[in-house]
Design a protein around this motif. Sequence first.
Motif, PDB file in Angstrom:
ATOM      1  N   MET A   1       0.484  -1.172  -0.162  1.00 30.01           N
ATOM      2  CA  MET A   1       0.324   0.542   0.091  1.00 30.01           C
ATOM      3  C   MET A   1       0.969   0.962   0.241  1.00 30.01           C
ATOM      4  SD  MET A   1      -2.660   1.268   0.467  1.00 30.01           S
ATOM      5  CE  MET A   1      -4.080  -0.534   0.632  1.00 30.01           C
ATOM      6  N   GLN A   2       0.186   2.124  -0.981  1.00 29.18           N
ATOM      7  CA  GLN A   2       1.304   3.212  -1.495  1.00 29.18           C
ATOM      8  C   GLN A   2       0.630   4.301   0.344  1.00 29.18           C
ATOM      9  OE1 GLN A   2       4.442   4.089  -3.000  1.00 29.18           O
ATOM     10  NE2 GLN A   2       3.848   1.834  -2.838  1.00 29.18           N
ATOM     11  N   PHE A   3       1.366   5.303   0.449  1.00 31.06           N
ATOM     12  CA  PHE A   3       0.390   6.940   1.079  1.00 31.06           C
ATOM     13  C   PHE A   3       0.605   7.350   0.070  1.00 31.06           C
ATOM     14  CE2 PHE A   3       5.054   6.469   4.189  1.00 31.06           C
ATOM     15  CZ  PHE A   3       3.867   5.647   4.814  1.00 31.06           C
ATOM     16  N   TRP A   4      -0.438   8.235   0.111  1.00 27.78           N
ATOM     17  CA  TRP A   4      -1.684   9.108  -0.383  1.00 27.78           C
ATOM     18  C   TRP A   4      -0.998   9.982  -0.676  1.00 27.78           C
ATOM     19  CZ3 TRP A   4      -6.779  11.135   1.854  1.00 27.78           C
ATOM     20  CH2 TRP A   4      -7.478  11.394   1.012  1.00 27.78           C
ATOM     21  N   GLN A   5      -0.355  10.236  -2.031  1.00 27.59           N
ATOM     22  CA  GLN A   5       0.814  10.559  -2.298  1.00 27.59           C
ATOM     23  C   GLN A   5       0.346  12.558  -3.552  1.00 27.59           C
ATOM     24  OE1 GLN A   5       4.272  10.255  -2.263  1.00 27.59           O
ATOM     25  NE2 GLN A   5       4.035  12.376  -2.612  1.00 27.59           N
ATOM     26  N   ARG A   6       1.103  13.162  -2.706  1.00 24.36           N
ATOM     27  CA  ARG A   6       0.066  14.764  -3.072  1.00 24.36           C
ATOM     28  C   ARG A   6       1.206  14.993  -3.762  1.00 24.36           C
ATOM     29  NH1 ARG A   6       0.814  18.255   0.591  1.00 24.36           N
ATOM     30  NH2 ARG A   6      -0.387  19.848  -0.339  1.00 24.36           N
ATOM     31  N   SER A   7       1.114  15.378  -4.864  1.00 25.87           N
ATOM     32  CA  SER A   7       1.933  15.890  -5.764  1.00 25.87           C
ATOM     33  C   SER A   7       2.754  16.810  -5.389  1.00 25.87           C
ATOM     34  CB  SER A   7       1.311  16.303  -7.423  1.00 25.87           C
ATOM     35  OG  SER A   7       0.707  17.927  -6.871  1.00 25.87           O
ATOM     36  N   GLU A   8       3.020  18.098  -4.636  1.00 23.82           N
ATOM     37  CA  GLU A   8       3.860  18.754  -4.255  1.00 23.82           C
ATOM     38  C   GLU A   8       4.475  19.060  -2.692  1.00 23.82           C
ATOM     39  OE1 GLU A   8       0.123  21.182  -3.438  1.00 23.82           O
ATOM     40  OE2 GLU A   8      -0.263  21.200  -5.306  1.00 23.82           O
ATOM     41  N   THR A   9       4.143  17.925  -1.921  1.00 20.56           N
ATOM     42  CA  THR A   9       5.473  17.940  -0.797  1.00 20.56           C
ATOM     43  C   THR A   9       5.130  16.658  -0.644  1.00 20.56           C
ATOM     44  OG1 THR A   9       3.214  18.555   0.193  1.00 20.56           O
ATOM     45  CG2 THR A   9       5.126  20.499   0.124  1.00 20.56           C
ATOM     46  N   GLU A  10       5.578  16.336   0.479  1.00 23.65           N
ATOM     47  CA  GLU A  10       5.578  15.034   0.815  1.00 23.65           C
ATOM     48  C   GLU A  10       4.287  14.108   1.387  1.00 23.65           C
ATOM     49  OE1 GLU A  10       6.328  14.491   5.311  1.00 23.65           O
ATOM     50  OE2 GLU A  10       5.010  16.749   5.796  1.00 23.65           O
ATOM     51  N   PRO A  11       3.585  13.005   1.238  1.00 25.40           N
ATOM     52  CA  PRO A  11       2.192  12.244   1.258  1.00 25.40           C
ATOM     53  C   PRO A  11       1.828  12.596   2.478  1.00 25.40           C
ATOM     54  CG  PRO A  11       4.298  10.470   1.413  1.00 25.40           C
ATOM     55  CD  PRO A  11       5.061  11.749   1.238  1.00 25.40           C
ATOM     56  N   LEU A  12       0.414  11.963   2.410  1.00 26.38           N
ATOM     57  CA  LEU A  12      -0.176  12.186   3.476  1.00 26.38           C
ATOM     58  C   LEU A  12      -0.322  11.323   4.184  1.00 26.38           C
ATOM     59  CD1 LEU A  12      -2.368  13.187   5.472  1.00 26.38           C
ATOM     60  CD2 LEU A  12      -4.673  12.045   3.553  1.00 26.38           C
ATOM     61  N   ARG A  13       0.368  11.408   5.974  1.00 26.82           N
ATOM     62  CA  ARG A  13       0.543   9.800   7.039  1.00 26.82           C
ATOM     63  C   ARG A  13      -0.007  10.574   7.933  1.00 26.82           C
ATOM     64  NH1 ARG A  13       5.320  11.382   5.205  1.00 26.82           N
ATOM     65  NH2 ARG A  13       5.783  12.719   7.225  1.00 26.82           N
ATOM     66  N   LEU A  14      -1.738   9.639   7.632  1.00 26.04           N
ATOM     67  CA  LEU A  14      -2.844   9.580   8.625  1.00 26.04           C
ATOM     68  C   LEU A  14      -2.984   8.873   9.753  1.00 26.04           C
ATOM     69  CD1 LEU A  14      -5.246  10.818   9.152  1.00 26.04           C
ATOM     70  CD2 LEU A  14      -5.747   9.544   7.616  1.00 26.04           C
ATOM     71  N   VAL A  15      -3.149   8.786  10.700  1.00 27.16           N
ATOM     72  CA  VAL A  15      -3.308   8.108  11.656  1.00 27.16           C
ATOM     73  C   VAL A  15      -4.649   8.806  12.183  1.00 27.16           C
ATOM     74  CG1 VAL A  15      -3.063   7.103  14.167  1.00 27.16           C
ATOM     75  CG2 VAL A  15      -1.249   7.226  12.593  1.00 27.16           C
ATOM     76  N   GLN A  16      -6.075   7.914  12.308  1.00 27.61           N
ATOM     77  CA  GLN A  16      -6.913   8.372  12.822  1.00 27.61           C
ATOM     78  C   GLN A  16      -7.296   7.671  14.961  1.00 27.61           C
ATOM     79  OE1 GLN A  16     -10.684   8.490  10.614  1.00 27.61           O
ATOM     80  NE2 GLN A  16      -9.642   6.752   9.015  1.00 27.61           N
ATOM     81  N   ALA A  17      -8.356   8.118  15.485  1.00 30.60           N
ATOM     82  CA  ALA A  17      -8.278   7.254  16.467  1.00 30.60           C
ATOM     83  C   ALA A  17      -9.489   7.509  17.238  1.00 30.60           C
ATOM     84  CB  ALA A  17      -7.085   8.437  17.765  1.00 30.60           C
ATOM     85  N   ILE A  18     -10.282   7.411  17.672  1.00 26.86           N
ATOM     86  CA  ILE A  18     -11.750   7.118  18.747  1.00 26.86           C
ATOM     87  C   ILE A  18     -11.572   6.096  19.591  1.00 26.86           C
ATOM     88  CG2 ILE A  18     -12.542   4.475  17.292  1.00 26.86           C
ATOM     89  CD1 ILE A  18     -15.284   6.153  17.600  1.00 26.86           C
ATOM     90  N   GLY A  19     -12.136   7.121  20.660  1.00 30.38           N
ATOM     91  CA  GLY A  19     -11.628   5.802  22.238  1.00 30.38           C
ATOM     92  C   GLY A  19     -13.293   5.333  22.638  1.00 30.38           C
ATOM     93  N   SER A  20     -14.351   4.900  22.172  1.00 27.97           N
ATOM     94  CA  SER A  20     -15.166   4.720  22.294  1.00 27.97           C
ATOM     95  C   SER A  20     -15.125   2.814  22.234  1.00 27.97           C
ATOM     96  CB  SER A  20     -16.657   4.945  21.409  1.00 27.97           C
ATOM     97  OG  SER A  20     -17.420   4.584  21.811  1.00 27.97           O
ATOM     98  N   ARG A  21     -15.861   2.404  23.445  1.00 23.81           N
ATOM     99  CA  ARG A  21     -15.695   0.947  22.894  1.00 23.81           C
ATOM    100  C   ARG A  21     -17.256   0.643  22.710  1.00 23.81           C
ATOM    101  NH1 ARG A  21     -14.878   0.498  28.363  1.00 23.81           N
ATOM    102  NH2 ARG A  21     -12.992  -0.678  28.188  1.00 23.81           N
ATOM    103  N   HIS A  22     -18.228   1.810  22.877  1.00 21.01           N
ATOM    104  CA  HIS A  22     -19.638   1.096  22.147  1.00 21.01           C
ATOM    105  C   HIS A  22     -19.960   0.957  20.952  1.00 21.01           C
ATOM    106  CE1 HIS A  22     -20.200   3.124  26.895  1.00 21.01           C
ATOM    107  NE2 HIS A  22     -19.340   3.184  26.438  1.00 21.01           N
ATOM    108  N   LYS A  23     -21.599   0.805  21.065  1.00 22.93           N
ATOM    109  CA  LYS A  23     -21.687   0.275  19.280  1.00 22.93           C
ATOM    110  C   LYS A  23     -22.940   1.482  19.194  1.00 22.93           C
ATOM    111  CE  LYS A  23     -23.724  -3.883  20.516  1.00 22.93           C
ATOM    112  NZ  LYS A  23     -23.743  -5.698  21.054  1.00 22.93           N
ATOM    113  N   GLY A  24     -22.971   1.988  18.227  1.00 26.36           N
ATOM    114  CA  GLY A  24     -23.683   2.913  17.095  1.00 26.36           C
ATOM    115  C   GLY A  24     -23.397   3.393  16.721  1.00 26.36           C
ATOM    116  N   GLY A  25     -24.658   4.313  15.550  1.00 32.85           N
ATOM    117  CA  GLY A  25     -24.301   5.076  15.001  1.00 32.85           C
ATOM    118  C   GLY A  25     -22.595   5.518  14.383  1.00 32.85           C
TER     119      GLY A  25
END
Length: 363
Positions: A1-25
């Motif tokens: 898998m390649q990073f989401w390459q931006r043409s002008e500068t460095e690629p996006l290196r994304l980290v997401q986070a969610i701190g919920s253990r519940h289930k819902g929409g």
Amino acid sequence: MQFWQRSETEPLRLVQAIGSRHKGGAQRFTMRLAKAMEDDGVQHGFIVKRSGWTEEQMRKTRVKLHSLPFGGALDLMTPVKYPRILKEARANLVLTHLERATKRTPRGPWIHVARLGGYYALEDYARCDYLIGNTPGCLDYFRSGGWRDDRIFYIPNFVPELELGVKKARRSDYGTPEDAPLIVWTGRMEHEKGPDFVIRALADVPGAYLWMVGTGRFEAEVRTLATELRLNDRIRFLGWQDNVHPFLAAADVFVCASRFEVFGNVVLEGWSHRLPVVAVRSPGPEHLIRHGETGLLVPNEDPVAMAAAFRSVLGDSDFAARLAAAGKKEAMTTYAEATIMAQYRALFDELLARGRVGKRVAA
């Protein structure tokens, strides 16, 4: 898998986070977004609260997963491991969901963006560089808390088509006649989600059956109401389902009965299954639905009006088909995965070009 390459500068290196253990929409959509970003070519990590429903479900995907306690004052692990994960990923953008992960996100060279699907306490988001709201109403709420327009962005939710090629739930498995009109409600069984509205409305829709997909603290009261109104023979309580789509595929009408709904992912899900949608007037459904064109809106606290809306679509197949086709088109254009992912791509490019913000909220 390649990073989401931006043409002008460095690629996006994304980290997401969610701190919920519940289930819902909210949790379901967060996972949907994580998978879409992975499929779209964003190599990133995803951090979840340990030993919860979200972790269990995310383990089934290809997304690189980390888990943290996201606990209270006695949690000594999260403050140590969270920044380590971000540094090892060389993250340059962190996208957080809900307040727990947002508050625990450490400062660093990364841009911190929080995505809100509700009117949450803004003090929990004060350390963010930028905010994303999923309705224009969210942006108005951010402004009321002092956030400037150049720090807030609107990107709605979506439903991916890949979820829609599902096999219908068999009505016979749930004691429902094949020729009976079938109404489906999904959600947390809570007072604010209006399951009692739907049951009261069902009393005035002879012959129709109701599947209620969800569970929660309000379930005992809802079951008692069904018994009092002598409707148990036409209502099926199906509990929480990780995959609601087989049940939607079997329906004739979908209902969103929430007393208050900021967005309403369930409306998109109903549309995507080419169902006529009946919804209570609330900020989210009113933003999504054009009354009489892509669905029907009924007044809050008015089961009589809801019953009339049910009868109007169940009694006129041509009208129901027009509503369903228009809703499907809306879901697959305005709220299609490709459309929304393009908006995220453009926003992330812009934010990487801007960089972090020194002063987040106006004085």
